[in-house]
Design an enzyme around this catalytic site. Structure first.
Site, PDB file in Angstrom:
ATOM      1  N   HIS A   1      31.040 -12.148  33.783  1.00 24.40           N
ATOM      2  CA  HIS A   1      30.480 -11.880  32.462  1.00 24.40           C
ATOM      3  C   HIS A   1      30.381 -13.205  31.709  1.00 24.40           C
ATOM      4  O   HIS A   1      30.899 -14.225  32.168  1.00 24.40           O
ATOM      5  CB  HIS A   1      31.357 -10.883  31.690  1.00 24.40           C
ATOM      6  CG  HIS A   1      32.759 -11.353  31.455  1.00 24.40           C
ATOM      7  ND1 HIS A   1      33.845 -10.828  32.118  1.00 24.40           N
ATOM      8  CD2 HIS A   1      33.252 -12.312  30.654  1.00 24.40           C
ATOM      9  CE1 HIS A   1      34.938 -11.439  31.725  1.00 24.40           C
ATOM     10  NE2 HIS A   1      34.606 -12.362  30.834  1.00 24.40           N
TER      11      HIS A   1
HETATM   12  P1  TYD Z   1      38.407  -7.295  32.582  1.00 24.94           P
HETATM   13  O1  TYD Z   1      37.444  -7.702  31.501  1.00 24.94           O
HETATM   14  O2  TYD Z   1      37.895  -6.388  33.640  1.00 24.94           O
HETATM   15  O3  TYD Z   1      39.035  -8.594  33.266  1.00 24.94           O
HETATM   16  P2  TYD Z   1      38.277  -9.804  34.016  1.00 24.94           P
HETATM   17  O4  TYD Z   1      37.569 -10.582  32.942  1.00 24.94           O
HETATM   18  O5  TYD Z   1      39.374 -10.591  34.660  1.00 24.94           O
HETATM   19  O6  TYD Z   1      37.336  -9.274  35.013  1.00 24.94           O
HETATM   20  O7  TYD Z   1      39.683  -6.657  31.880  1.00 24.94           O
HETATM   21  C1  TYD Z   1      40.547  -5.753  32.555  1.00 24.94           C
HETATM   22  C2  TYD Z   1      41.112  -4.777  31.533  1.00 24.94           C
HETATM   23  O8  TYD Z   1      41.940  -5.446  30.591  1.00 24.94           O
HETATM   24  C3  TYD Z   1      40.027  -4.077  30.750  1.00 24.94           C
HETATM   25  O9  TYD Z   1      40.398  -2.710  30.631  1.00 24.94           O
HETATM   26  C4  TYD Z   1      40.071  -4.727  29.389  1.00 24.94           C
HETATM   27  C5  TYD Z   1      41.503  -5.175  29.263  1.00 24.94           C
HETATM   28  N1  TYD Z   1      41.684  -6.388  28.460  1.00 24.94           N
HETATM   29  C6  TYD Z   1      42.376  -6.311  27.264  1.00 24.94           C
HETATM   30  O10 TYD Z   1      42.846  -5.225  26.851  1.00 24.94           O
HETATM   31  N2  TYD Z   1      42.568  -7.434  26.534  1.00 24.94           N
HETATM   32  C7  TYD Z   1      42.080  -8.643  26.931  1.00 24.94           C
HETATM   33  O11 TYD Z   1      42.278  -9.655  26.228  1.00 24.94           O
HETATM   34  C8  TYD Z   1      41.345  -8.722  28.177  1.00 24.94           C
HETATM   35  C9  TYD Z   1      40.777 -10.027  28.655  1.00 24.94           C
HETATM   36  C10 TYD Z   1      41.176  -7.557  28.902  1.00 24.94           C
END
Ligand code: TYD
Length: 137
Positions: free
Chosen positions: A51
């Site tokens: 992303h």
């Molecule tokens: P995700 O965006 O899929 O992680 P990555 O960028 O590593 O692919 O995030 C995984 C889960 O964690 C999703 O349910 C959102 C949550 N999350 C939070 O609650 N707070 C945060 O600061 C982040 C980065 C993710």
């Protein structure tokens, strides 16, 4: 491309090493740190990220183990290997990123300039490319 690898100042003596990170515009970490999270137990064949962010600035540090980061600003792609806790990858807004090749011991620390905000995410690659073209006009 607003992504760069930074060598972090490490206080090393016979006991070991200590790195302190302070954030403020104009300082080594060029943003106020509003959020910290860390990623661990990632399977070696998994990809994370995939992303871009509209406003968020981040600093990524593999405090243990190793991982790779592909950064794409819509024009240029660059791969960074985080394999030393003395290295920080700074990423400004508008970069698509993918994280992969995690070693089982990898703990990836992320310092972020904003609280978590789903509206700041661009999760569709074609939408990201279109927004990158818009910005470069
Ligand atoms: P995700 O965006 O899929 O992680 P990555 O960028 O590593 O692919 O995030 C995984 C889960 O964690 C999703 O349910 C959102 C949550 N999350 C939070 O609650 N707070 C945060 O600061 C982040 C980065 C993710």
């Amino acid at each position: 491309m607003s992504a760069k690898l930074m060598r972090l100042r490490s206080n090393e003596d016979q006991r070991g090493a200590l790195i302190a990170l302070e954030g403020e515009p104009g300082r080594e970490i060029p943003f106020n740190i509003k959020r910290v999270y860390y990623i661990f137990n990632t399977k070696p064949d998994e990809r994370r990220g995939c992303h871009a962010h509209r406003r968020l600035q981040q600093l990524l540090v593999a405090v243990s183990g190793r991982c790779s980061v592909l950064v794409d600003d819509g024009v240029t792609k660059e791969e960074f290997r985080l394999d030393d806790p003395r290295l920080g990858l700074y990423m400004g807004p508008g970069n698509w990123r993918e994280l992969y090749s995690f070693t089982p011991d990898c703990v990836l620390l992320v310092l972020a300039s904003e609280h978590y905000d789903e509206d700041d995410y661009i999760r569709d690659y074609e939408a990201f490319r279109a927004s990158a073209r818009e910005v470069s006009r």
